[in-house]
Design a protein around this motif. Sequence first.
Motif, PDB file in Angstrom:
ATOM      1  N   LEU A 108       0.831  -1.206   0.000  1.00  0.00           N
ATOM      2  CA  LEU A 108       0.000   0.000   0.000  1.00  0.00           C
ATOM      3  C   LEU A 108       0.867   1.258   0.000  1.00  0.00           C
ATOM      4  O   LEU A 108       0.609   2.225  -0.728  1.00  0.00           O
ATOM      5  CB  LEU A 108      -0.927   0.008   1.223  1.00  0.00           C
ATOM      6  N   ILE A 109       1.908   1.233   0.833  1.00  0.00           N
ATOM      7  CA  ILE A 109       2.825   2.375   0.905  1.00  0.00           C
ATOM      8  C   ILE A 109       3.548   2.566  -0.426  1.00  0.00           C
ATOM      9  O   ILE A 109       3.697   3.695  -0.917  1.00  0.00           O
ATOM     10  CB  ILE A 109       3.842   2.169   2.057  1.00  0.00           C
ATOM     11  N   LEU A 110       3.973   1.459  -1.027  1.00  0.00           N
ATOM     12  CA  LEU A 110       4.643   1.542  -2.324  1.00  0.00           C
ATOM     13  C   LEU A 110       3.710   2.124  -3.388  1.00  0.00           C
ATOM     14  O   LEU A 110       4.123   2.945  -4.213  1.00  0.00           O
ATOM     15  CB  LEU A 110       5.126   0.148  -2.750  1.00  0.00           C
TER      16      LEU A 110
ATOM     17  N   ARG B 194       3.348   5.789  -3.122  1.00  0.00           N
ATOM     18  CA  ARG B 194       4.561   6.478  -3.591  1.00  0.00           C
ATOM     19  C   ARG B 194       4.758   6.332  -5.102  1.00  0.00           C
ATOM     20  O   ARG B 194       5.767   6.771  -5.645  1.00  0.00           O
ATOM     21  CB  ARG B 194       5.791   5.930  -2.855  1.00  0.00           C
ATOM     22  N   GLY B 195       3.786   5.690  -5.735  1.00  0.00           N
ATOM     23  CA  GLY B 195       3.866   5.529  -7.185  1.00  0.00           C
ATOM     24  C   GLY B 195       4.811   4.439  -7.622  1.00  0.00           C
ATOM     25  O   GLY B 195       5.235   4.408  -8.794  1.00  0.00           O
ATOM     26  N   LYS B 196       5.127   3.513  -6.719  1.00  0.00           N
ATOM     27  CA  LYS B 196       6.044   2.426  -7.046  1.00  0.00           C
ATOM     28  C   LYS B 196       5.287   1.115  -7.183  1.00  0.00           C
ATOM     29  O   LYS B 196       4.142   0.979  -6.745  1.00  0.00           O
ATOM     30  CB  LYS B 196       7.128   2.305  -5.967  1.00  0.00           C
ATOM     31  N   ARG B 197       5.951   0.157  -7.783  1.00  0.00           N
ATOM     32  CA  ARG B 197       5.317  -1.145  -8.038  1.00  0.00           C
ATOM     33  C   ARG B 197       5.215  -1.952  -6.746  1.00  0.00           C
ATOM     34  O   ARG B 197       6.180  -2.066  -5.994  1.00  0.00           O
ATOM     35  CB  ARG B 197       6.134  -1.917  -9.085  1.00  0.00           C
ATOM     36  N   SER B 198       4.053  -2.508  -6.489  1.00  0.00           N
ATOM     37  CA  SER B 198       3.866  -3.335  -5.286  1.00  0.00           C
ATOM     38  C   SER B 198       4.433  -4.728  -5.541  1.00  0.00           C
ATOM     39  O   SER B 198       4.070  -5.389  -6.497  1.00  0.00           O
ATOM     40  CB  SER B 198       2.380  -3.419  -4.927  1.00  0.00           C
TER      41      SER B 198
END
Length: 482
Positions: A378-380, A383-387
């Motif tokens: 969820l945090i990733l 931040r616009g990053k891949r989970s």
Amino acid sequence: MTELDNKKENFDKILIKDFFASSVIFITGVTGFLGKTLLEKLLRSCPTIPLIYILIRAKKGVTLNERYKNLIENPVFDRVRCECPSSFKNIIPLEGDISAPQLGLSKQHCAMLIKKVNVIFHVAATVRFDEPLKIAINLNTRGTQELIRLACKMINLTSFVHVSTAYSNADKTEINEIIYKTAVKPEIVMDMCENLNDEMLEIIEQLFLKKHPNTYTLSKRMAENIIMQNEINLPIAIVRPSIICAAYQEPFPGWIDNISGITGIMLEISRGTIRSIICNDKFIVDVVPVDFVVDTLITAAWHTAMQHNKNIKVYNCVSSTINPITWKNFGELTRKYAIKLPTVYAMWYPGFTFRTNRFIHNVVSIIFHFLPAFIADLILNLRGKRSIMVKIMRRTERSANTGEFFAINEWRFQGENMRRLINAVETTDGESKNFNVDITTLNWDLYVKRCILGIRQYILNDDLDTLTKARNRMSKYVKNLN
């Protein structure tokens, strides 16, 4: 008198290096972890080998030359490039498929191998535990049959070394260095895999497995039975390694290039992402470093040629027989060096519990494995990053599940043939320094340390210059725990 007859007259006086200096070799499975490590050791320790033919399977969109180029550019060959770069010219890649008729080789290549090859190393196999029966049988059993058929035609063959597994007879608790017959003939199983549909094979798979944990061990036992049927015709050795892990010494301490099995579990322990493991920690874990296995393969080929007969020798290449370590001690060493030599990719403080209670394990797994992974994803995402964390945990869980059988059972392996091999190597002139098959020389504390460093360097690409940063982060985890 044939070339083979001429060699036999002086075999008793031939050292290992000299034996390979006059031997043409054929290797299958050379792109796998064990196969490429074997090729590296042969090139580096026996640089005067005349020719090494290697079988490489074609891949869609990738040519044979491209696959070969990718192979020899692997870091495992860094020492060869430095110490004896000219030995690469002795390699000849051949396109083929281990499960195809005549290994998928052309008639010209078959004729060439029949005429020239002296030593075969059959390493090719699918080592995935969850393969469907059809795939495992085609690759591991039928592939062995096809190679046996080709080998029977070889006019100068002195050794055929087949890589099996110590768990090919996992349905037994005491395993001797003999071939155990299967209840059903391999030919019948291969015929079923060829002619029945997938739905029928799924039903039959469960009937065949019985006490076997997976299709890998079953198909390997079937392959041994294929070999037994050809005992009269070929000089064969079967080497049965247990759980193959990172290198102890060669080509580099801690060398590893995959995260299957125990290596994957050690990786996640070092990252602090795994807190519970189904395991009876009082049992012995049977791990062998890849370089011990490679040296066993090489010396078994030599020893088979020295014995002047065609009786099959089986070598249980294990550690539990003469240098055992329990899961508890192995786990403690893993945790110790995961803390001492932390990675910058650690997510939390390394700590886990071996347990046999599955209900408690499942509860802990949900709370401490998947819930944190879900939150991290969820945090990733925010931040616009891949989970990726839930995916990693699922992969780790699958790896643990497939290896669970080996963590809650224990076997007694007999090792008289291995002892004879150790003695044979030690009585040669200095050869035991170059080819170490004596597992009693392994120091477990040092080995686990090198495994953790190897995972750090070769899997995570985390060089030691990040150690200070990683230790600072680890100290913060400790403060949070307090």
